[in-house]
Design a protein around this motif. Structure first.
Motif, PDB file in Angstrom:
ATOM      1  N   THR A  55       0.949  -1.215   0.378  1.00  0.00           N
ATOM      2  CA  THR A  55      -0.151   0.051  -0.133  1.00  0.00           C
ATOM      3  C   THR A  55       1.002   1.504  -0.090  1.00  0.00           C
ATOM      4  N   VAL A  56       0.636   2.370  -0.666  1.00  0.00           N
ATOM      5  CA  VAL A  56       1.284   3.729  -1.057  1.00  0.00           C
ATOM      6  C   VAL A  56       1.187   4.520  -0.599  1.00  0.00           C
ATOM      7  N   PHE A 214       5.501   6.783  -8.294  1.00  0.00           N
ATOM      8  CA  PHE A 214       3.722   7.292  -8.580  1.00  0.00           C
ATOM      9  C   PHE A 214       3.396   8.450  -8.771  1.00  0.00           C
ATOM     10  N   ASN A 377       2.624   1.088  -6.711  1.00  0.00           N
ATOM     11  CA  ASN A 377       2.065   0.793  -6.261  1.00  0.00           C
ATOM     12  C   ASN A 377       3.714  -0.235  -5.045  1.00  0.00           C
TER      13      ASN A 377
END
Length: 446
Positions: A55-56, A214, A377
């Motif tokens: 999870t970012v 991202f 991610n």
């Protein structure tokens, strides 16, 4: 009975939210919301964020959502928790604006009700409203800092800018120091958890260094959303210039990080209501229309029901493990059953698709780094790391939606432009096609 009469507006908002979340948006809550539920479910079964799954963002929302899952681990419970969370936000919104808060509810409904999708963005939205309430009522700087820390732990790419921008409005080192002390309590606890679970370095990779990947790969800008955001930015800066001591406008300025670097219909729905809160608060005496916002909400609701009517007629209660109590799309049931049977027939199989999280939850599999297959991610140079990970696998069957891959690869499906097609391309190029099931083509990586 008197309690219900005195608080009827909160009960009405809760049931309104339940209808929107469970019925109106039952097909919209199939990607981001299922991913977030999957991560909460993973925590519930003992997995560690960043270490076991990707999870970012910071994990306060999924950790909070996992609490109710100890009572009953289902998507329905997760969505009910979300409805309660939004009712909590509405309680404080009502404390700020009174009956004028209905205008904010209207703003939440404008963009196809997408502000009601249960994700960490919504958690950040709730905490922003709570912070505005604390500021408006001049509550303790320590507790404002504490909630600010929770905001950072909900979505650090919003929480950190909000803290620094609001410092410009505070302009008092003593008050800022008190806020920093409050922030250190939740942030210190989070750091301790990272160290004890040996997930500190994966956290840095995914949530700090991975932001470079991202930001590079995910710059989705929808023209009308950008124009609207720019207009709101100009209005906000004007009000900061005219009312430099009104701290609420500094929160709005920080809220523009909701739409950076992705400014689309999935992110701007949280910005508009926050933008309107200090505007309506400032001009309350000039806003006398009482029936209009209610009428507009009803009209928007009817329009959205009309737009979704064909889909709503096909609603059925989900028969799937961990998804009972929620709705599913009836025509897809047969295909889902076939995929579940095929996936479970292999000793080692991986679904690289946005729906992969759903299948893993239903089959009671552990959640891993393939759960959210999006660019950025996987940490810094994450795509290369995932390809290297795949290259070391043996006798693995990959399920891939080849049609969707083709559309994204050729720029024909911009809605899924975040999907990491490079990983899929590597699997296709280095595997043998062995069959099809549902929407998936099956590839055997020997």
């Amino acid at each position: 009975m008197n309690f219900i009469k005195k608080n009827y507006q909160y009960f009405l908002f809760f049931f309104f939210t339940v209808f929107v979340v469970f019925i109106l948006l039952y097909l919209d809550n199939t990607y981001d919301a299922v991913w977030e539920y999957g991560m909460s479910h993973a925590i519930r079964i003992g997995e560690i964020p960043y270490k076991d799954f990707n999870t970012v963002s910071t994990p306060f929302f999924i950790m909070l959502s996992s609490v109710g899952l100890w009572i009953y681990d289902s998507f329905a419970v997760y969505l009910l928790e979300f409805c309660l969370l939004y009712t909590f936000a509405y309680y404080f919104l009502y404390k700020i604006l009174g009956k004028k808060s209905i205008w904010i509810v209207l703003a939440m409904c404008v963009f196809l009700f997408h502000s009601f999708i249960a994700t960490y963005n919504a958690m950040a939205f709730v905490l922003m409203i709570f912070l505005m309430y604390l500021e408006k009522n001049k509550k303790s700087d320590f507790w404002i800092g504490f909630v600010m820390g929770l905001l950072i732990l909900s979505k650090h790419t919003i929480g950190l800018p909000v803290f620094f921008i609001t410092c410009l409005g505070v302009r008092n080192w003593k008050k800022i120091f008190e806020r920093v002390k409050g922030m250190l309590l939740p942030l210190g606890c989070f750091l301790l958890i990272l160290l004890l679970t040996k997930s500190f370095l994966p956290f840095l990779d995914l949530c700090l260094f991975g932001l470079f990947d991202f930001g590079t790969n995910n710059r989705l800008l929808i023209n009308w959303c950008v124009v609207l955001a720019f207009i709101m930015l100009v209005v906000t800066l004007y009000h900061i210039w005219k009312h430099p001591k009104n701290i609420l406008f500094y929160y709005v300025l920080g809220a523009f990080f909701f739409v950076f670097p992705i400014c689309d219909i999935g992110h701007i729905p949280h910005l508009l209501p926050l933008f309107l809160i200090p505007i309506i608060d400032l001009y309350q005496e000039k806003i006398n229309l009482k029936i209009l916002p209610f009428a507009l909400i009803v009209i928007l609701l009817l329009i959205n029901i009309f737009l979704r009517w064909d889909q709503m007629q096909e609603m059925r209660f989900s028969p799937y493990n961990h998804f009972t109590g929620t709705m599913t799309y009836a025509p897809s049931v047969s295909s889902i059953d076939q995929v579940l049977h095929k996936v479970s027939s292999y000793d080692h199989s991986i679904i690289i698709d946005g729906t992969g999280m759903f299948f893993n939850i239903v089959l009671d599999r552990k959640i891993d780094y393939f759960g959210v297959p999006l660019h950025g991610n996987y940490g810094y140079h994450g795509t290369s790391k995932m390809i290297e990970k795949i290259s070391k696998m043996k006798d693995t069957y990959f399920f891939i939606d080849y049609h969707n891959y083709y559309l994204i690869k050729n720029g024909l499906n911009k809605d899924d432009s975040q999907f990491d097609v490079d990983i899929v391309e590597y699997v296709i190029d280095h595997s043998e096609e062995v069959g099809k099931v549902g929407i998936f083509t099956i590839y055997h990586f020997a």
